[in-house]
Structure formats: C-alpha cells, structure tokens
Design an enzyme around this catalytic site. Structure first.
Site, short mmCIF file in Angstrom:
data_model
loop_
_atom_site.label_atom_id
_atom_site.label_comp_id
_atom_site.label_asym_id
_atom_site.label_seq_id
_atom_site.Cartn_x
_atom_site.Cartn_y
_atom_site.Cartn_z
N THR A 266 0.83 -1.21 0.00
CA THR A 266 0.00 0.00 0.00
C THR A 266 0.86 1.26 0.00
O THR A 266 0.54 2.25 -0.67
CB THR A 266 -0.94 0.01 1.23
OG1 THR A 266 -1.73 -1.18 1.20
CG2 THR A 266 -1.84 1.22 1.21
N CYS A 267 1.96 1.22 0.72
CA CYS A 267 2.85 2.38 0.79
C CYS A 267 3.43 2.70 -0.59
O CYS A 267 3.61 3.88 -0.93
CB CYS A 267 4.00 2.09 1.77
SG CYS A 267 3.45 1.58 3.41
#
Length: 257
Positions: A113-114
């Site tokens: 997600t980062c």
C-alpha cells in the site's frame, strides 16, 4: 573457585543496578522505563504479551492538535560538493520551524500500500499541495537512510543531487530508523506475530505549522487508533486526497468564515 571469585566481585561492585535485564532507562526519553513482558525471556512472544508490553504507553498514544512535534535528529545521507555521499544530521527544527508542511507516515518502504498508493498519491499531488500554502511535503518511515533512498529511486522519484539536499526534488523521504520521531508522535506500532515487521509507524498524515500539529489524520480500525500488532492496515484518511480537501477547506474558512 572462579565462580566464587566472580560472585565476590559482583557483591563488592554492586553490579545489580547496572545489569538490568528487565527494565532499563531509555536515554532518548529520560525517565521512561521499558519493561518487556515477564515471560519474554522464555521465548514467549504472542499478541497478548510481546506486542502490548514492548512499547511504552507514551509511544502508542497519538499526540493531539497544537502539541509540538518531537525534538529529534534524523540521520540522513546527502551529497557533498564532489557528489559523494556523506552523513548529515537534520533536526526537527530544520524541517518544521517557521514552516507549514505536510507529513505522512507509513509502515514501511517497499511494502504494497505504501508503494502503490500512499507515496505515489502525494508525489503526484505535490505541486497542488504546495499551492495550498504548504512549504514542503515529507514522507516518514521507520527505515534507515539507505533503504529510503533506494525506495525513492525504485518509485521513480526525481533525485535532487545538489549538495546538502534531502535527496529528492518533490516529496522528501525521512528515515526514522530508530523510531525516535515515531515514538514521540505516539504512533509506534510493534508488528510481531503479524508481518514480523518489528517496530514501525502507524499510518497517518498531519499538517505541522511552525513545529505544532495543526491537523492530524490517524488511521482507525473499528474506531480505534494505533492498534498494536494489528491484523489489518487501514488506509482511509491519511491519503493525499483527504489532505487536499482539508487544506482547501482551511483556506476557505480563513477567507469567508
């Protein structure tokens, strides 16, 4: 005979005060006592013991609006006049004093997600954010300077190779390798049986206005913030879109309210 000699020396020197296996004073946060779970020395590290006892309560309770950000020193890498890398200490004051900046933090460089959404969103919105009365945008993770630079390059961020720079032209990547800033923000999270990350930062974003928290968006799960060893990694309010909406509403309120 040898054991008796050592035992005698220990008694004379009173080493018991210095040999503290359970609980030691953290020099970064004077007066705080770190007390691991009582059974951690037996190798028992499950959710109910390890994750809830390693981190101090002050490290896991998010600070509030108008409070000052932690006074820490980031260990960064920068280029010298010859283009070679060298270490550079960057302080909280260097980054936040007399500035209005956006900072967002995430669990780790190179994580899904980062890498696919959180950092790219702010990088793509960088110029728009600056137009909303913001001086700069920082991305923080509990990773060292070498990892953060490689992540930035892997993400396709344009490098700033000028001497003394923070490494990238738009979003600046801050290495909080020892988690000093993260702990001071009250957003330290230990992922032990979940992911095996160890200590990282809970996901959040904030506007820092001259060293103080102006606004903060801390991710929640079931209404709770910074859940230790969390199974899920919520990403609903610390994104660039939410930040831009806030910055626009802030300007509107200043002009018309």
């Amino acid at each position: 005979m040898i054991f008796q000699g050592i035992k005698s020396i220990v008694k004379k020197k009173n080493f018991s005060a210095s040999l503290r296996l359970v609980g030691h004073t953290n020099t970064t946060c004077p007066g705080n006592l770190i007390t691991p779970a009582a059974n951690s020395f037996k190798g028992v590290r499950n959710n109910s013991t390890f994750s809830s006892n390693v981190a101090l309560k002050s490290w896991t309770k998010p600070i509030e609006k108008l409070q000052f950000v932690p006074d820490v020193t980031f260990k960064t890498r920068t280029r010298d006049e010859n283009g070679d890398f060298e270490w550079k200490d960057v302080t909280t004051k260097d980054l936040f004093e007399k500035k209005r900046v956006v900072i967002f933090a995430l669990p780790g460089a190179f994580t899904p997600t980062c890498s696919t959404t959180h950092l790219p969103g702010y990088e793509e919105s960088y110029e728009e954010i600056l137009k909303l009365n913001i001086d700069d945008v920082y991305c923080l993770s509990v990773n060292d300077a070498f990892v953060m630079r490689q992540w930035g390059i892997h993400q396709g961020l344009a490098e700033d190779k000028s001497p003394g720079s923070l490494g990238f032209e738009q979003v600046k990547l801050l290495p909080d390798g020892a988690a000093h800033f993260t702990r001071g923000m009250g957003l330290s999270n230990v992922w032990d049986t979940e992911r095996g990350f160890g200590e990282r930062s809970w996901r959040y974003s904030a506007v820092v206005n001259d060293m103080r928290i102006e606004q903060m968006f801390v991710e929640k799960m079931d209404g709770e913030e910074n859940i230790q060893n969390s199974v899920d990694d919520p990403f609903k309010c610390s994104d660039s879109g939410t930040m831009i909406e806030y910055l626009k509403s802030y300007i509107f309120r200043k002009l018309y309210v």
